[in-house]
Design an enzyme around this catalytic site. Structure first.
Site, PDB file in Angstrom:
ATOM      1  N   ASP A 112       0.849  -1.208   0.000  1.00  0.00           N
ATOM      2  CA  ASP A 112       0.000   0.000   0.000  1.00  0.00           C
ATOM      3  C   ASP A 112       0.879   1.251   0.000  1.00  0.00           C
ATOM      4  OD1 ASP A 112      -3.069  -0.830   1.066  1.00  0.00           O
ATOM      5  OD2 ASP A 112      -1.497  -2.175   1.754  1.00  0.00           O
ATOM      6  N   THR A 155      -6.831  -4.893   0.731  1.00  0.00           N
ATOM      7  CA  THR A 155      -5.597  -5.163   1.493  1.00  0.00           C
ATOM      8  C   THR A 155      -5.737  -6.399   2.387  1.00  0.00           C
ATOM      9  OG1 THR A 155      -5.071  -2.803   1.540  1.00  0.00           O
ATOM     10  CG2 THR A 155      -3.934  -4.190   3.131  1.00  0.00           C
TER      11      THR A 155
END
Length: 307
Positions: free
Chosen positions: A50, A121
């Site tokens: 990320d 995620t």
């Protein structure tokens, strides 16, 4: 020949930037150290991917288009980004398309780019790799007008000869590319919804729609792809939790092929830079038959979700 309109240059760059992002996502996973950090809890995670991807996307686009507003999901220090994270290529194919007339005069400072460096995620950390997408949405006048969705692990279970990953892109008034547009089976009501953010309200809303089946997957980008590829008829999420960077790119692609996405009340999402980030009144999206689903959302659900 006249030089391509700004919008087409931004989309063409975002395409290459998203492909670079996919490489970073795959490299972090292959190296094995995901560097997981909990943001607000176990269902709100951030990984090294990320962080690196957002730095790569934001720095690459900001370098080429310095006056564009870029809003990313992760709050990161604005350190010097290393050169290896910068992507300065573009997709030639996109530049060959004619920019829709209503967008030819756009200036850099009028664009807002919403970035979700890694949508899904939690699924990424659990190895559900096909749920993962990289989202770059482009807004003008508060509307999502173009988007790029990369699936870094598309085809990852298709064997060694398969090409890993794909990039889908779209612009309102041109269409969307990189996938096969397919409608869900006629007469079937297949609802796609959250995998890790369920609640009584989410489930009550789905039950009221009387679905033939329910698919629970991670990632907003992934859910919209399931709609445009005919695997699901409606994406229903009666809960806050989705943010503007989750919906901007998918909305542009869905709208480019005639679909529709709103909150649970039927309100459009706004994407100007001052807007609050949370889509507090949930999500309802379809490729076709939006009104069928919208008309069946219970009032009790609507009353629980304040825009």
């Amino acid at each position: 020949m006249a030089s391509p309109a700004l919008l087409m240059r931004v989309v063409a760059s975002a395409y290459s930037v998203a492909e670079k992002a996919a490489t970073i996502v795959r490299n972090v996973m292959a190296a094995g150290d995901l560097g997981i950090v909990e943001k607000t809890g176990a269902n709100d995670l951030q990984t090294k991917a990320d962080r690196l991807v957002q730095m790569s996307i934001c720095a690459s686009l900001a370098r080429k288009f310095p006056k564009v507003t870029i809003i990313g999901e992760e709050e990161l220090p604005t350190d010097e980004v290393t050169e290896e994270l910068i992507e300065d290529g573009h997709c030639e194919e996109i530049l060959k398309k004619t920019c829709p007339a209503q967008y030819t005069g756009i200036k850099e400072e009028e664009l807002v780019i919403w970035v979700d460096p890694l949508d899904g995620t939690k699924e990424y950390t659990e190895g559900l790799l096909d749920h993962v997408t990289v989202l770059i949405g482009i807004a003008y006048g508060g509307k999502a007008i173009a988007g790029v969705i990369n699936q870094p692990y598309y085809n990852y279970e298709a064997g060694t000869d398969a090409v890993l990953g794909r990039t889908i892109w779209g612009v309102l008034g041109i269409g969307a590319f990189g996938f096969q547009l397919t409608e869900a089976p006629a007469g079937k009501h297949i609802i796609i919804t959250t995998r890790s953010h369920s609640s009584t309200l989410v489930n009550d809303c789905i039950s009221a729609l009387n679905p033939d089946s329910i698919i629970r997957v991670g990632g907003a980008g992934n859910k919209i792809i399931q709609l445009i590829e005919g695997k699901a008829s409606a994406y229903v999420f009666a809960s806050p939790g989705c943010k503007k960077w989750d919906t901007c790119a998918p909305e542009a692609i869905l709208h480019a092929v005639g679909g529709k996405i709103t909150d649970i009340h039927g309100n459009s999402f706004q994407y100007n830079k001052e807007v609050k980030h949370m889509n507090s009144a949930g999500v309802l999206a379809t490729l076709r038959n939006y009104d069928y689903y919208a008309s069946r959302i219970p009032n009790t659900v609507k009353q629980s979700l304040v825009p």
